[in-house]
Design an enzyme around this catalytic site. Structure first.
Site, PDB file in Angstrom:
ATOM      1  N   GLU A   1       0.637  -1.251  -0.062  1.00  0.00           N
ATOM      2  CA  GLU A   1      -0.162  -0.056   0.048  1.00  0.00           C
ATOM      3  C   GLU A   1       0.976   1.302   0.083  1.00  0.00           C
ATOM      4  O   GLU A   1       1.963   1.271   0.176  1.00  0.00           O
ATOM      5  CB  GLU A   1      -0.795   0.029   1.459  1.00  0.00           C
ATOM      6  CG  GLU A   1      -2.377  -0.173   0.978  1.00  0.00           C
ATOM      7  CD  GLU A   1      -3.280   0.607   0.385  1.00  0.00           C
ATOM      8  OE1 GLU A   1      -2.471   1.754  -0.214  1.00  0.00           O
ATOM      9  OE2 GLU A   1      -4.265   0.559   0.087  1.00  0.00           O
TER      10      GLU A   1
ATOM     11  N   ASN B   1      -5.264   4.197   8.247  1.00  0.00           N
ATOM     12  CA  ASN B   1      -5.176   3.358   6.830  1.00  0.00           C
ATOM     13  C   ASN B   1      -4.438   4.476   5.962  1.00  0.00           C
ATOM     14  O   ASN B   1      -3.409   5.122   6.279  1.00  0.00           O
ATOM     15  CB  ASN B   1      -6.603   2.911   6.563  1.00  0.00           C
ATOM     16  CG  ASN B   1      -6.573   1.945   5.251  1.00  0.00           C
ATOM     17  OD1 ASN B   1      -5.709   1.113   5.449  1.00  0.00           O
ATOM     18  ND2 ASN B   1      -7.475   2.083   4.220  1.00  0.00           N
TER      19      ASN B   1
ATOM     20  N   GLU C   1     -10.338  -5.356  11.331  1.00  0.00           N
ATOM     21  CA  GLU C   1     -10.645  -6.424  10.650  1.00  0.00           C
ATOM     22  C   GLU C   1     -10.692  -6.141   9.181  1.00  0.00           C
ATOM     23  O   GLU C   1     -11.080  -5.408   8.683  1.00  0.00           O
ATOM     24  CB  GLU C   1     -12.085  -6.995  11.305  1.00  0.00           C
ATOM     25  CG  GLU C   1     -11.996  -7.417  12.900  1.00  0.00           C
ATOM     26  CD  GLU C   1     -11.809  -6.267  13.588  1.00  0.00           C
ATOM     27  OE1 GLU C   1     -11.958  -5.186  13.345  1.00  0.00           O
ATOM     28  OE2 GLU C   1     -11.986  -6.842  14.752  1.00  0.00           O
TER      29      GLU C   1
ATOM     30  N   ASN D   1      -9.787   5.640   2.661  1.00  0.00           N
ATOM     31  CA  ASN D   1      -8.881   5.057   1.558  1.00  0.00           C
ATOM     32  C   ASN D   1      -8.192   6.435   0.682  1.00  0.00           C
ATOM     33  O   ASN D   1      -7.834   7.276   1.238  1.00  0.00           O
ATOM     34  CB  ASN D   1      -9.424   3.922   0.482  1.00  0.00           C
ATOM     35  CG  ASN D   1      -8.695   2.787   1.097  1.00  0.00           C
ATOM     36  OD1 ASN D   1      -7.531   2.673   1.087  1.00  0.00           O
ATOM     37  ND2 ASN D   1      -9.413   1.568   1.221  1.00  0.00           N
TER      38      ASN D   1
ATOM     39  N   ASP E   1      -9.986   1.658  -4.191  1.00  0.00           N
ATOM     40  CA  ASP E   1      -8.883   1.737  -2.995  1.00  0.00           C
ATOM     41  C   ASP E   1      -8.123   3.126  -2.995  1.00  0.00           C
ATOM     42  O   ASP E   1      -8.555   4.173  -2.801  1.00  0.00           O
ATOM     43  CB  ASP E   1      -8.087   0.559  -3.170  1.00  0.00           C
ATOM     44  CG  ASP E   1      -7.668   0.105  -1.951  1.00  0.00           C
ATOM     45  OD1 ASP E   1      -7.144   0.942  -1.101  1.00  0.00           O
ATOM     46  OD2 ASP E   1      -7.086  -1.204  -1.942  1.00  0.00           O
TER      47      ASP E   1
END
Length: 299
Positions: free
Chosen positions: A18, A103, A121, A154, A204
């Site tokens: 990422e 994130n 999760e 994201n 994403d």
């Protein structure tokens, strides 16, 4: 229509690759492996990769103006000295939500860090959804919550004139836009500029090119799409040999290379056999567009 070509350039096999960002000063590509708890710096000219291991999930990394890097580890914003490998805690977000983690994050044109959170999760239940938020981190490390609730915070990007902030909450299946005040970092007037179509998976990570078009990694769909946010029209599609591309950025000496990260976590045994390149980094050339340099955090 571009005659682009896709090549695998970093065979890291990340669990969740990422956060790619091109570091112009070193001509290197920074990226993370979230579940692998690693930060990577790859030098294309020498084809060498350096790795820093962390003790928790690491979600994003960006360069700082004064040198070094800012990264998201767990729910913490930290400073990283790459030469000494020292990690220094700077700020914590979502203190009241221990089951959250940071994130995706990106620095705005004024030097602020925007970063989001999500439930830890991989497949949150209904109760665990809508637990995330979007935050802004100023140069003095003041943390401001910009948006909540969010499912999976994201991709982020800004228009060429800095007046529009583009944002992805992945489970919404769309790309949204906000009016953006570059002086204060405030957002408002949310609207949708693109709905993911059938076969485009989950939106994403995201970047933009020098023409202001957005490039969105389509998780679970094996592609990256380019869209015109002013019209909602899809302009280009890049098909990849993996099903889980996670994010993308432009880089290279003239920013004509599109780098794409990917994940292998969540693939079944049979899917893994069919996708030996899952978790690797890809470079796309011949797109006929160029990107823009990223902004360093103002610290």
């Amino acid at each position: 229509m571009s005659l682009h070509r896709v090549e695998c350039v970093v065979k890291g096999g990340a669990l969740i690759g990422e956060g790619p960002v091109w570091e112009e000063s070193h001509q290197t590509l920074m990226f993370v492996d979230i579940a692998g708890k690693k930060l990577h710096r790859w030098n294309p000219a020498a084809n060498q990769i350096e790795t820093l291991e962390t003790d928790d999930m690491v979600s994003m990394v960006v360069p700082c103006r004064s040198g070094g890097y800012l990264a998201g580890i767990g729910r913490n914003i930290v400073a990283i000295d790459w030469s000494t490998k020292d990690i220094t805690l700077l700020a914590e977000v979502d203190e009241d939500k221990p089951n959250n983690r940071l994130n995706d994050g990106k620095v705005d044109p004024a030097g602020r860090l925007l970063v989001g959170t999500m439930a830890k999760e991989e497949k949150p239940t209904v109760l665990e959804r809508q637990q995330g938020a979007l935050f802004s981190v100023a140069s003095d490390l003041t943390v401001t919550k910009l948006l909540s609730p969010v499912d999976i915070s994201n991709g982020m990007e800004w228009s060429l004139d800095h007046n529009i902030f583009y944002y992805i909450d992945s489970l919404s299946h769309k790309v949204d836009a906000f009016d953006y005040d570059i002086h204060t970092g405030s957002i408002g007037n949310r609207r949708t500029v693109y709905h993911m179509e059938e076969g485009e998976g989950f939106p994403d990570g995201m970047t933009s090119d020098a023409e202001g078009h957005l490039w969105v990694a389509c998780y679970n769909a094996g592609k990256v799409i380019s869209i015109d946010p002013s019209t909602g029209v899809r302009l280009q599609t890049v098909i990849l040999p993996v099903s889980k591309p996670t994010s993308c950025c432009f880089g290279g000496p003239d920013y004509s290379d599109l780098y794409v990260t990917s994940a292998r976590l969540g693939l079944s045994e049979s899917e893994s056999r069919l996708q030996p390149l899952a978790g690797h980094i890809f470079r796309v050339r011949g797109l006929g567009v160029k990107g823009r340099p990223s902004t360093a955090f103002s610290r």
